[in-house]
Design a protein around this motif. Sequence first.
Motif, mmCIF file in Angstrom:
data_model
loop_
_atom_site.group_PDB
_atom_site.id
_atom_site.type_symbol
_atom_site.label_atom_id
_atom_site.label_comp_id
_atom_site.label_asym_id
_atom_site.label_seq_id
_atom_site.Cartn_x
_atom_site.Cartn_y
_atom_site.Cartn_z
ATOM 1 N N ARG A 1 0.832 -1.200 0.000
ATOM 2 C CA ARG A 1 0.000 0.000 0.000
ATOM 3 C C ARG A 1 0.866 1.249 0.000
ATOM 4 N NH1 ARG A 1 -5.295 -1.291 1.475
ATOM 5 N NH2 ARG A 1 -5.708 0.786 2.290
ATOM 6 N N SER A 2 0.260 2.363 -0.393
ATOM 7 C CA SER A 2 1.001 3.623 -0.443
ATOM 8 C C SER A 2 1.148 4.190 0.965
ATOM 9 C CB SER A 2 0.265 4.630 -1.336
ATOM 10 O OG SER A 2 -0.935 5.028 -0.716
ATOM 11 N N VAL A 3 1.945 5.238 1.077
ATOM 12 C CA VAL A 3 2.192 5.858 2.382
ATOM 13 C C VAL A 3 0.894 6.453 2.920
ATOM 14 C CG1 VAL A 3 3.452 7.693 3.574
ATOM 15 C CG2 VAL A 3 4.585 6.359 1.820
ATOM 16 N N ARG A 4 0.153 7.138 2.070
ATOM 17 C CA ARG A 4 -1.103 7.764 2.490
ATOM 18 C C ARG A 4 -2.114 6.713 2.951
ATOM 19 N NH1 ARG A 4 -2.844 12.805 1.420
ATOM 20 N NH2 ARG A 4 -1.221 13.071 -0.146
ATOM 21 N N GLN A 5 -2.206 5.603 2.233
ATOM 22 C CA GLN A 5 -3.146 4.540 2.605
ATOM 23 C C GLN A 5 -2.712 3.876 3.913
ATOM 24 O OE1 GLN A 5 -2.895 2.154 -0.885
ATOM 25 N NE2 GLN A 5 -4.712 3.081 -1.837
ATOM 26 N N ASN A 6 -1.423 3.631 4.072
ATOM 27 C CA ASN A 6 -0.926 3.027 5.309
ATOM 28 C C ASN A 6 -1.246 3.906 6.512
ATOM 29 O OD1 ASN A 6 0.408 0.436 5.191
ATOM 30 N ND2 ASN A 6 1.821 1.376 3.750
ATOM 31 N N LEU A 7 -0.944 5.189 6.407
ATOM 32 C CA LEU A 7 -1.183 6.094 7.529
ATOM 33 C C LEU A 7 -2.675 6.253 7.806
ATOM 34 C CD1 LEU A 7 1.532 8.825 6.921
ATOM 35 C CD2 LEU A 7 1.559 6.975 8.568
ATOM 36 N N ASP B 1 -4.936 3.949 7.339
ATOM 37 C CA ASP B 1 -5.358 2.716 8.000
ATOM 38 C C ASP B 1 -5.030 2.742 9.491
ATOM 39 O OD1 ASP B 1 -6.257 1.756 5.640
ATOM 40 O OD2 ASP B 1 -4.606 0.371 5.293
ATOM 41 N N MET B 2 -3.952 3.430 9.854
ATOM 42 C CA MET B 2 -3.532 3.490 11.251
ATOM 43 C C MET B 2 -4.200 4.641 12.003
ATOM 44 S SD MET B 2 0.487 2.827 10.791
ATOM 45 C CE MET B 2 1.045 1.784 9.465
ATOM 46 N N GLY B 3 -4.945 5.481 11.287
ATOM 47 C CA GLY B 3 -5.594 6.616 11.936
ATOM 48 C C GLY B 3 -4.693 7.822 12.033
ATOM 49 N N LEU B 4 -3.616 7.834 11.259
ATOM 50 C CA LEU B 4 -2.683 8.963 11.250
ATOM 51 C C LEU B 4 -2.882 9.767 9.975
ATOM 52 C CD1 LEU B 4 0.454 6.998 12.456
ATOM 53 C CD2 LEU B 4 -1.093 8.362 13.831
ATOM 54 N N ALA B 5 -2.341 10.958 9.934
ATOM 55 C CA ALA B 5 -2.544 11.839 8.784
ATOM 56 C C ALA B 5 -1.241 12.067 8.048
ATOM 57 C CB ALA B 5 -3.108 13.181 9.237
ATOM 58 N N MET B 6 -1.314 12.021 6.744
ATOM 59 C CA MET B 6 -0.148 12.325 5.911
ATOM 60 C C MET B 6 0.043 13.842 5.832
ATOM 61 S SD MET B 6 1.877 10.930 3.372
ATOM 62 C CE MET B 6 2.815 11.566 2.022
ATOM 63 N N ASP B 7 -1.060 14.555 5.647
ATOM 64 C CA ASP B 7 -1.014 16.006 5.505
ATOM 65 C C ASP B 7 -1.867 16.636 6.610
ATOM 66 O OD1 ASP B 7 -0.708 18.573 4.656
ATOM 67 O OD2 ASP B 7 -1.938 18.387 2.861
ATOM 68 N N PRO B 8 -1.253 17.329 7.573
ATOM 69 C CA PRO B 8 -2.048 17.902 8.662
ATOM 70 C C PRO B 8 -2.998 19.001 8.201
ATOM 71 C CG PRO B 8 0.218 18.616 8.823
ATOM 72 C CD PRO B 8 0.157 17.590 7.737
ATOM 73 N N ASN B 9 -2.689 19.652 7.092
ATOM 74 C CA ASN B 9 -3.564 20.712 6.593
ATOM 75 C C ASN B 9 -4.894 20.147 6.095
ATOM 76 O OD1 ASN B 9 -1.662 22.726 7.081
ATOM 77 N ND2 ASN B 9 -0.611 22.233 5.177
ATOM 78 N N ARG B 10 -4.866 18.936 5.556
ATOM 79 C CA ARG B 10 -6.116 18.314 5.114
ATOM 80 C C ARG B 10 -6.812 17.585 6.249
ATOM 81 N NH1 ARG B 10 -5.381 15.946 -0.959
ATOM 82 N NH2 ARG B 10 -4.746 17.904 -1.897
#
Length: 155
Positions: A47-53, A55-64
């Motif tokens: 999976r991509s970085v965005r999808q992995n994060l 799935d874990m409930g974390l955010a790739m981009d805090p602005n979004r």
Amino acid sequence: MPKAKGKTRRQKFGYNVNRKRLNRNARRKAAPRIECSHIRHAWDQTRSVRQNLADMGLAMDPNRAVPLLKRKVKALEVDVEEGPKELMRKPYVLNDLEAEASLPEKKGNTLSRDLIDYVCYMVENHGEDYKVSGLGLAGGTTWGPLGRYPGPFRV
């Protein structure tokens, strides 16, 4: 400089090499090592970085993840619009990170253990009289620095 004769060899194709494993190992080696063990163990290579994060409930981009609400003129018109929540497939990662962050911080003294023991011994025997306690010091140490140490170690 000319090459030595007979040193070049024709490249032969390795038929007995598992290409799938070779590419997978190369991809893993090229990827950076994740320092956090909770995230590293839950990471999915497919999976991509965005999808992995996500799935874990974390955010790739805090602005979004936490968008700024636009201010409206009237206070009655301010409505918080909830967007569609993403499915958290691995909530245990977030729970582990919160549990680790809530642990109390380890208090470390700046002085070494033997120095703490020595100062406690001197304060017990001589009290606040640093000149008497400094007479037994070896290595040319004077009594002056002893006045700074006993602050937290007074009995």
